[in-house]
Write a protein that holds these residues in place. Structure first.
Motif, short mmCIF file in Angstrom:
data_model
loop_
_atom_site.label_atom_id
_atom_site.label_comp_id
_atom_site.label_asym_id
_atom_site.label_seq_id
_atom_site.Cartn_x
_atom_site.Cartn_y
_atom_site.Cartn_z
N THR A 1 -33.68 46.56 49.97
CA THR A 1 -33.95 47.41 48.81
C THR A 1 -32.81 47.39 47.79
OG1 THR A 1 -33.06 49.30 49.98
CG2 THR A 1 -35.44 49.02 50.09
N LEU A 2 -31.76 46.63 48.11
CA LEU A 2 -30.63 46.57 47.17
C LEU A 2 -30.96 45.69 45.98
CD1 LEU A 2 -27.53 46.13 49.51
CD2 LEU A 2 -28.27 48.20 48.33
N THR A 3 -30.49 46.07 44.80
CA THR A 3 -30.67 45.20 43.62
C THR A 3 -29.68 44.04 43.68
OG1 THR A 3 -29.18 46.70 42.47
CG2 THR A 3 -31.52 46.95 42.00
N ASN A 4 -28.57 44.25 44.39
CA ASN A 4 -27.51 43.24 44.42
C ASN A 4 -27.04 42.95 45.84
OD1 ASN A 4 -26.58 45.85 44.71
ND2 ASN A 4 -24.74 45.56 43.47
N PRO A 5 -27.93 42.42 46.72
CA PRO A 5 -27.56 42.26 48.13
C PRO A 5 -26.32 41.41 48.34
CG PRO A 5 -29.70 41.23 47.65
CD PRO A 5 -29.30 41.97 46.43
N GLY A 6 -26.03 40.50 47.42
CA GLY A 6 -24.87 39.62 47.58
C GLY A 6 -23.55 40.37 47.61
N ILE A 7 -23.55 41.56 47.05
CA ILE A 7 -22.30 42.31 46.94
C ILE A 7 -21.76 42.71 48.32
CG2 ILE A 7 -23.22 44.68 46.82
CD1 ILE A 7 -20.70 43.29 44.34
N VAL A 8 -22.68 42.85 49.30
CA VAL A 8 -22.27 43.32 50.63
C VAL A 8 -21.26 42.36 51.25
CG1 VAL A 8 -23.09 43.93 52.92
CG2 VAL A 8 -24.46 44.53 50.92
N ASN A 9 -21.56 41.07 51.11
CA ASN A 9 -20.68 40.05 51.65
C ASN A 9 -19.30 40.09 51.00
OD1 ASN A 9 -20.07 37.83 53.23
ND2 ASN A 9 -22.21 37.10 53.01
N GLU A 10 -19.32 40.22 49.68
CA GLU A 10 -18.05 40.26 48.94
C GLU A 10 -17.22 41.46 49.39
OE1 GLU A 10 -18.10 40.80 44.49
OE2 GLU A 10 -16.49 42.18 45.06
N ILE A 11 -17.88 42.61 49.52
CA ILE A 11 -17.15 43.83 49.90
C ILE A 11 -16.58 43.69 51.31
CG2 ILE A 11 -17.41 46.31 50.36
CD1 ILE A 11 -19.43 46.45 48.09
N GLN A 12 -17.39 43.11 52.18
CA GLN A 12 -16.97 42.89 53.57
C GLN A 12 -15.71 42.01 53.63
OE1 GLN A 12 -18.38 43.45 56.89
NE2 GLN A 12 -16.52 42.36 57.48
N LYS A 13 -15.72 40.93 52.82
CA LYS A 13 -14.55 40.02 52.80
C LYS A 13 -13.32 40.75 52.28
CE LYS A 13 -16.36 35.37 52.70
NZ LYS A 13 -17.59 35.17 51.88
N GLY A 14 -13.51 41.50 51.21
CA GLY A 14 -12.40 42.26 50.60
C GLY A 14 -11.84 43.27 51.59
N PHE A 15 -12.75 43.87 52.37
CA PHE A 15 -12.32 44.86 53.36
C PHE A 15 -11.41 44.21 54.40
CE2 PHE A 15 -13.15 46.43 57.69
CZ PHE A 15 -12.60 47.71 57.59
N GLU A 16 -11.84 43.04 54.90
CA GLU A 16 -11.04 42.32 55.91
C GLU A 16 -9.67 41.96 55.34
OE1 GLU A 16 -11.83 41.89 59.01
OE2 GLU A 16 -13.89 42.64 58.84
N ALA A 17 -9.66 41.52 54.07
CA ALA A 17 -8.40 41.11 53.44
C ALA A 17 -7.45 42.30 53.31
CB ALA A 17 -8.67 40.50 52.06
N LEU A 18 -7.99 43.45 52.93
CA LEU A 18 -7.16 44.64 52.74
C LEU A 18 -6.59 45.11 54.08
CD1 LEU A 18 -6.43 46.46 50.30
CD2 LEU A 18 -8.25 47.99 51.04
N LYS A 19 -7.42 44.98 55.13
CA LYS A 19 -7.01 45.42 56.46
C LYS A 19 -5.85 44.57 56.97
CE LYS A 19 -9.73 44.67 59.90
NZ LYS A 19 -10.97 44.66 60.69
N ASP A 20 -5.97 43.25 56.75
CA ASP A 20 -4.95 42.35 57.26
C ASP A 20 -3.71 42.33 56.37
OD1 ASP A 20 -6.83 41.81 59.15
OD2 ASP A 20 -7.59 40.02 58.13
N GLY A 21 -3.94 42.61 55.10
CA GLY A 21 -2.84 42.46 54.12
C GLY A 21 -1.88 43.64 54.12
#
Ligand code: 7RM
Length: 636
Positions: free
Chosen positions: A616-636
Motif C-alpha cells: 500500500t506504500l506509494t514509494n516501496p523502494g524507500i524501505v530498502n534505502e532507509i534500512q541501508k542507512g540504518f545499518e550504516a548509522l549503527k555501524d558508523g
C-alpha cells in the motif's frame, strides 16, 4: 486510616467483594476519611458518554484530611523529610503541625492575591519543600494546581499556562541539579512573554542567583510569607470539584490536561499507598520520582500524607556527588520503603555493583518500581544488590489518567514474578481485548489492556476538551477505558505489561508523543518532514529515533545539523525529548492517503526485516534505502 489487607487470602476476599459489590466496597474505604457532608450516592457512571462521578453530593477538603484529621495523633510526626541536592547542606524536617502552618500561610498569600476556588495555579518548581507547600495551599483554598516539571522548556510551560488559563505562576530563581545550577526564573520569564493569563509570579529564592523581577508582577515568596497568618479555614469542596490538572503526552496533538477531582482521587491515592507498600506507622517512605509527574503527586504527597506517613523528598539526582546517593539517603534516614523507576535502576546497575554493595540498608522492607516495564536483569539486580534478597519488589502499573496504582503486588503478600505487575488491586477490572475488539477470556492471552469498570481515582476529563477525553480513552473499545498499553495474562493469571501500542514512547519512564517530537523537529528551517519512533535502549528503556527529510542541507555538515535539531527540540519541549539518533532519509514510507507507516520504521529500528505488507506504500523502494542507512548509522 484506610483498611489494610495483610494476607493473600485477605486480598482475594477483598478483591471478590470489590467486584461483587463495588459500591459497598468503596464506601467502606471512604468512611475512613472526614467528610463535611456525606455523599448521597456512591457512584454514577456511563462509559459511553463518558461520565463518572464518585460520592455524589459529598463535601470535603483533601488538606483537612491531611492536617486536621492527623493533628491530634500526628502533630509532631515528621510529614516531610527534605534532603537537598548537596549532601553538605542540612536536610529539613517538617512535622505535620509545621507543614500545616506553612500551607495555611501560603494559602492566605494566595487569597490575598485574589485567588478564588476554581482558579488555576501553575507551579514550576524544583524538588524543594515550597513545591509541596504550594500544591497543598492550592488545594486548601479550592484552587486547581497544574504542576509543570521544572525540566520543561519555556515553550512547553507557556502552552500549559495558556491551556489552563492560569492566573498565578509559582517558580524559583534557579534550581540545583547535581553539579549544575539551572536558571529557572529566566526560562519562566521567556514563557511569560507568551502567557497572557498570568497576573502574578511568585518566586522562591533557592540558588540566590541574580534574577529580573518585573515590577508589579513578580513577588518574592519569602516576603509574602513574612506576615502571613497561620490560620486558614479549608474551602468546602464537592467530591467532584477539580483538585488538579496534570499535562501528559498522547499519540496525537499537544499534551492533554488530565483532570482529577477531589473525593475519589483522595481515597484512591491513600488506599493504594497503604496497601501496595504495606506502610506501617512510623516507617520512613522514600519515593525518588519528581512531583512534576503523577507518581510524585500521588505517592510523594497525597497518598502518604493522607495516611499520616513520613515521606522523604529528594532534590537531587542519583549520581551526585557519587552513584551511591540513594543508598546513602536510605542509610541516613533508615528508609523502609523505596520506590523508583527501572531506568534509575538500570543506570545505577551500569555504574557497577560495588556502589550498592557497600551499603547494608537493613531498614529496607519494600522496593517498588514504576513508569515502564522492568527487564529481568534489572529486577534481579534490584532484588539482590539493593534489597539484599530479603525485600519484596512491587512492580506497579498505572498511568497519569488512572490517578493511582492499578495492577501491582501487595508487598510481601502477593507472590511476585520478575517483570510482572502481577494482579489487579481491589476494585480494578482489567480486560484484554483482541484486534477485533473482543474480550479475551481465560489465561495465556495477549492483547490491548482495557478497564471495564470505573474506579475512584480515574481522570474525569481532559481540561477544556471532553470530546478528546472520549476519543482517546473510550472510543477504541466502546464502553471500556483503553489504556494504550499491550498486556499478557500468563498461565497463572498474572499480568505482564508489554508497553505502549500507540504512538507514545516511554523514555526513562517519561511519556512523550511521537507527533509532539516530530512537530518540534519540523520547526527546524532545514527540515522538510520527519518521523519518530522508539527503539530498545539499554538504560532508558526506549530511545528516540528520528528519520529526517532535509533535502537542502549542506553536504558535509550532517553532525552539526543533528546537533542543531536536538537543540531545537530541547528548546521547544525539554532536553528529555532530544532524539538519540537522527538518520537523514530522502523520503518516508507513506500510504496513498499520505500517512507515514511508522510500523515499518519501528521494525527497522528494532532490527527486524519482517515489514509485513508494503504494497500500500506509494514509494516501496524507500524501505530498502532507509534500512541501508540504518545499518550504516549503527555501524558508523
Ligand atoms: C505512573 C506513570 C504511563 C505509562 C503506561 C505504561 C508505562 C507505567 C509501568 C509501565 C510497565 C509498569 N504514569 N508504565 N508503569 N509499564 N510496567 N509497572 O508512569 O502516565 O507517565 O505513564 O507508563 O506504558 O501506560 S505515566
Amino acid at each position: 486510616m484506610v483498611p489494610k489487607i495483610s494476607t493473600l487470602s485477605g486480598y482475594l476476599h477483598e478483591y471478590q467483594k470489590s467486584i461483587v459489590h463495588p459500591e459497598i466496597f468503596w464506601e467502606r474505604i471512604a468512611e475512613s476519611f472526614h467528610w463535611r457532608k456525606p455523599w448521597e450516592k456512591v457512584l454514577e457512571w456511563d462509559f459511553n458518554k463518558p461520565e463518572v462521578k464518585w460520592f455524589v453530593g459529598g463535601k470535603l477538603n483533601i488538606t483537612e484530611n491531611i492536617f486536621e484529621r492527623h493533628a491530634c495523633m500526628k502533630g509532631d510526626t515528621p510529614a516531610i523529610i527534605w534532603e537537598p541536592n548537596d549532601p553538605s547542606e542540612p536536610h529539613k524536617i517538617f512535622t505535620y503541625k509545621q507543614l500545616w502552618d506553612e500551607v495555611n500561610k501560603f494559602a492566605n498569600v494566595l487569597k490575598s492575591l485574589g485567588v478564588k476556588k476554581g482558579d488555576r495555579i501553575t507551579i514550576y518548581l524544583p524538588m524543594i519543600p515550597e513545591l509541596a507547600i504550594a500544591m497543598l495551599a492550592s488545594a486548601r483554598i479550592g484552587a486547581i494546581h497544574s504542576i509543570v516539571f521544572a525540566g520543561f522548556s519555556a515553550k512547553a510551560l507557556a502552552e500549559r499556562n495558556n491551556d489552563a488559563q492560569s492566573k498565578i505562576l509559582i517558580t524559583a530563581d534557579g534550581s540545583f541539579r547535581g553539579p549544575k545550577t539551572i536558571p529557572l526564573k529566566q526560562t519562566a520569564d521567556e514563557a511569560l512573554h507568551m502567557s497572557g493569563s498570568i497576573e502574578k509570579v511568585i518566586v522562591v529564592k533557592r540558588t540566590g542567583q541574580q534574577v529580573r523581577m518585573k515590577e508589579g508582577r513578580d513577588l518574592w515568596w519569602h516576603e509574602l510569607m513574612k506576615n502571613a497568618a497561620t490560620e486558614c479555614k479549608a474551602e468546602t469542596m464537592d467530591a467532584e470539584d477539580p483538585l488538579f490538572i496534570l499535562y501528559t503526552s498522547g499519540s496525537t496533538g499537544k499534551p492533554k490536561g488530565i483532570l482529577h477531582t477531589t473525593g475519589g482521587y483522595m481515597i484512591y491515592a491513600a488506599y493504594t499507598f497503604r496497601n501496595v507498600f504495606q506502610y506501617t506507622d512510623g516507617d520512613i517512605y522514600f519515593c525518588a520520582a519528581d512531583i512534576g509527574w503523577i507518581t510524585g503527586h500521588s505517592y510523594i504527597i497525597y497518598g502518604p500524607l493522607l495516611e499520616g506517613a513520613t515521606t522523604l523528598m529528594f532534590e537531587g539526582i542519583p549520581t551526585y556527588p557519587k552513584p551511591d546517593r540513594y543508598w546513602q539517603i536510605i542509610e541516613k534516614f533508615k528508609v523502609n520503603q523505596f520506590y523508583t523507576s527501572p531506568t534509575a535502576i538500570r543506570s545505577l546497575l551500569a555504574q557497577g555493583e560495588e556502589w550498592a554493595d557497600k551499603y547494608d540498608m537493613p531498614s529496607l522492607k519494600v522496593l517498588g518500581t514504576v513508569g515502564e516495564p522492568i527487564n529481568e536483569e534489572a529486577w534481579h539486580w534490584y532484588h539482590n544488590h539493593v534489597g539484599k534478597g530479603r525485600c519484596p519488589i512491587v512492580d506497579t502499573w498505572w498511568q497519569t489518567e488512572t490517578g493511582g496504582i492499578m495492577i501491582s503486588p501487595l508487598a510481601g503478600i502477593t507472590p511476585t514474578k520478575p517483570a510482572y505487575a502481577t494482579l489487579p488491586l481491589p476494585g480494578i477490572r482489567p480486560v484484554i481485548m483482541d484486534a477485533d475488539g473482543k474480550p479475551l477470556k481465560g489465561n495465556n492471552v495477549e492483547g490491548s489492556l482495557c478497564i471495564e469498570f470505573p474506579w475512584p481515582g480515574m481522570a474525569r476529563t481532559v481540561w477544556g476538551d471532553h470530546q478528546r477525553y472520549k476519543e482517546v480513552y473510550f472510543t477504541a473499545y466502546p464502553g471500556k477505558y483503553f489504556t494504550g498499553d499491550g498486556v499478557k495474562r500468563d498461565e497463572d493469571g498474572y499480568y505482564r505489561i508489554l508497553g505502549r501500542i500507540d504512538d507514545v514512547i516511554n523514555v526513562s519512564g517519561h511519556r512523550l508523543g511521537t507527533a509532539e517530537i516530530e512537530n518540534a523537529i519540523n520547526e527546524h528551517p532545514l527540515v522538510a518532514e520527519s518521523a519518530v519512533v522508539g527503539y530498545p535502549h539499554p538504560i532508558k528503556g526506549q530511545g528516540i529515533y528520528a528519520f529526517v527529510v532535509a533535502p537542502a542541507r549542506p553536504g558535509n555538515l550532517d553532525e552539526e545539523l543533528r546537533n542543531s535539531i536536538r537543540q531545537g527540540v530541547a528548546k521547544l519541549i525539554s532536553p528529555i525529548a532530544k532524539p538519540d539518533k537522527i538518520q537523514f532519509v530522502s523520503g518516508l514510507p507513506k500510504t496513498r492517503s499520505g500517512k507515514i507507516m511508522r510500523r515499518i520504521l519501528r521494525k527497522i529500528v528494532a532490527g527486524s526485516s519482517d515489514y509485513g505488507d508494503t504494497s500500500t506504500l506509494t514509494n516501496p523502494g524507500i524501505v530498502n534505502e532507509i534500512q541501508k542507512g540504518f545499518e550504516a548509522l549503527k555501524d558508523g
